[in-house]
Design a protein around this motif. Structure first.
Motif, mmCIF file in Angstrom:
data_model
loop_
_atom_site.group_PDB
_atom_site.id
_atom_site.type_symbol
_atom_site.label_atom_id
_atom_site.label_comp_id
_atom_site.label_asym_id
_atom_site.label_seq_id
_atom_site.Cartn_x
_atom_site.Cartn_y
_atom_site.Cartn_z
ATOM 1 N N CYS A 278 -8.336 0.735 -9.784
ATOM 2 C CA CYS A 278 -7.289 -0.247 -10.059
ATOM 3 C C CYS A 278 -6.743 -0.063 -11.475
ATOM 4 N N ASN A 279 -7.629 0.066 -12.463
ATOM 5 C CA ASN A 279 -7.215 0.205 -13.862
ATOM 6 C C ASN A 279 -6.345 1.433 -14.088
ATOM 7 N N SER A 280 -6.720 2.556 -13.471
ATOM 8 C CA SER A 280 -5.958 3.801 -13.677
ATOM 9 C C SER A 280 -4.542 3.696 -13.115
ATOM 10 N N VAL A 281 -4.421 3.048 -11.962
ATOM 11 C CA VAL A 281 -3.099 2.862 -11.343
ATOM 12 C C VAL A 281 -2.266 1.866 -12.155
ATOM 13 N N ALA B 78 -7.807 5.489 -5.281
ATOM 14 C CA ALA B 78 -6.681 5.039 -6.110
ATOM 15 C C ALA B 78 -5.352 5.157 -5.369
ATOM 16 N N HIS B 79 -5.215 6.192 -4.552
ATOM 17 C CA HIS B 79 -3.959 6.378 -3.808
ATOM 18 C C HIS B 79 -3.774 5.277 -2.763
ATOM 19 N N GLU B 80 -4.846 4.937 -2.065
ATOM 20 C CA GLU B 80 -4.775 3.846 -1.088
ATOM 21 C C GLU B 80 -4.420 2.532 -1.781
ATOM 22 N N VAL C 259 -2.948 10.115 -12.606
ATOM 23 C CA VAL C 259 -4.222 9.478 -12.282
ATOM 24 C C VAL C 259 -5.191 10.601 -11.927
ATOM 25 N N VAL C 260 -6.310 10.633 -12.616
ATOM 26 C CA VAL C 260 -7.281 11.723 -12.491
ATOM 27 C C VAL C 260 -8.541 11.232 -11.782
ATOM 28 N N HIS C 261 -8.998 12.010 -10.794
ATOM 29 C CA HIS C 261 -10.288 11.694 -10.162
ATOM 30 C C HIS C 261 -11.361 12.541 -10.825
ATOM 31 N N VAL C 262 -12.421 11.875 -11.236
ATOM 32 C CA VAL C 262 -13.553 12.541 -11.878
ATOM 33 C C VAL C 262 -14.751 12.462 -10.936
ATOM 34 N N GLY C 263 -15.300 13.617 -10.564
ATOM 35 C CA GLY C 263 -16.447 13.612 -9.662
ATOM 36 C C GLY C 263 -16.331 14.695 -8.615
ATOM 37 N N SER C 264 -17.434 14.961 -7.939
ATOM 38 C CA SER C 264 -17.473 16.073 -6.994
ATOM 39 C C SER C 264 -17.222 15.674 -5.546
#
Length: 367
Positions: A34-37, A113-115, A299-304
């Motif tokens: 939510c924060n990133s968006v 985040a996209h949803e 918006v960046v996703h961090v993680g595998s």
């Protein structure tokens, strides 16, 4: 963010933009999606300006019923009018409203985040449309007007009226046209559809330009996928392609980094390297006229993996790039944006990958 805030102010010094605010957002248990968006939307200047205008109009008109739109407008207003230039803000009321209205976001699980972006924009549109209809209904006082109102959805020529266009539409909505050409009679059938963002399939070591090209590539419909041609009155082989009929003011591109793998029976994150330029030319439009865009947020996703990880955002504001990680905000060099393109190898220690890109059409705003 006391120390970080003062550090940011010192690093900008006299260059701190007049009237601008750089606030981190508190995390309420996996609310980084939510924060990133929210950060990306806050620095979408035309959207922010219209939201603040909406807030001012409704505040002067009296107490409006609380909904997601009023909570978002209040949040942006409180940040933009804060006496401090930097700090941390707790979007508690907004997050509570999100969780109240959508059970998908109620828990403390990792969310997409996209949803969330799609959900938020569509809810804002629904609220604005209902308010517009309510305002229109309140002006219809006589029974004669009410009887005619049932016909208002049609123009004099009998065709349906254009749907109500909100300021959310004006910022984000584009139009795609789906063209299908019958290979027997050469008749082209076109069907239009609107979009708030483009979801693009990605490949290893590619670019946004090549992804867009693939998005609009021609597909042949044959065998079991034949197309029913109205002119031939039968199933025929055909060629199909998707083109952009009307480019939006704000072009949002979603990179499909999460793919379902049948052999694994689960979703897997694609860490592919996809280059997203700071300046983008959109040349696969119906008019074949290049639309030039500038990148202003990522918006960046961090993680595998798709079911866990973290979201951060990069934002361009007044020719400076900023890195937002929940409560923390810091300046970064423009060249640092490249570190979020993805990995050229399948396995890499770098798991910070661009996921949602926000581009503004050249000439539509100043950064």
């Amino acid at each position: 963010m006391g120390a970080n805030g003062s550090k940011l102010e010192k690093s900008l010094g006299d260059q701190f933009p007049e009237g601008e605010r750089y606030f981190g957002l508190e995390n309420f248990g996996n609310t980084c999606y939510c924060n990133s968006v929210l950060q990306a939307l806050y620095f979408c200047v035309p959207f922010r300006d219209q939201l603040l205008e909406y807030y001012a109009d409704n505040k002067s008109a009296g107490e409006a019923e609380e909904n997601l739109l009023t909570c978002l407008a209040e949040l942006f207003s409180m940040i933009s009018s804060h006496k401090k230039k930097t700090g941390v803000f707790a979007p508690k009321r907004f997050v509570q409203r999100v969780r109240k209205e959508n059970e998908s976001f109620r828990g403390y699980m990792h969310q997409d985040a996209h949803e969330f972006l799609n959900y938020l924009l569509n809810v804002l549109v629904d609220i604005l449309e209902k308010e517009s209809k309510g305002a229109k209904d309140s002006t219809e006082t006589s029974s004669l007007e009410k009887s005619v109102a049932g016909q208002d959805d049609f123009k004099a020529n009998g065709t349906q009226k254009e749907p109500f266009v909100t300021w959310v539409h004006k910022n984000f909505q584009g139009i795609l046209t789906n063209e299908t050409r019958c290979l027997r009679c050469e008749t082209v059938t076109a069907r239009d559809e609107t979009f708030f963002d483009l979801s693009l399939d990605i490949e290893q070591n590619s670019s946004i330009t090549s992804c867009l090209k693939n998005f609009s590539s021609t597909e042949t419909l044959n065998a079991e996928d034949k197309f029913f041609c109205d002119k031939c009155c039968s199933l025929q082989e055909a060629q199909k392609r998707m083109k952009i009929k009307k480019a939006p003011h704000i072009l949002v591109i979603h990179l499909k980094r999460f793919k379902y793998m049948e052999q694994l029976n689960r979703y897997k994150k694609l860490s592919y390297r996809v280059v997203f330029p700071l300046e983008l030319k959109l040349n696969n439009t119906v008019e074949n006229e290049d639309s030039e865009y500038s990148l202003f947020a990522v918006v960046v996703h961090v993680g595998s993996g798709p079911n866990h990880g973290h979201y951060v955002s990069l934002v361009k504001s007044h020719n400076h790039w900023l890195f937002f990680d929940d409560e923390n905000v810091e300046m970064i060099d423009e060249s640092a944006v490249q570190t979020f393109f993805g990995s050229s190898q399948e396995y890499s220690s770098n798991t910070d990958h661009g996921y949602i890109l926000f581009y503004e059409r050249a000439g539509d705003g100043k950064r």
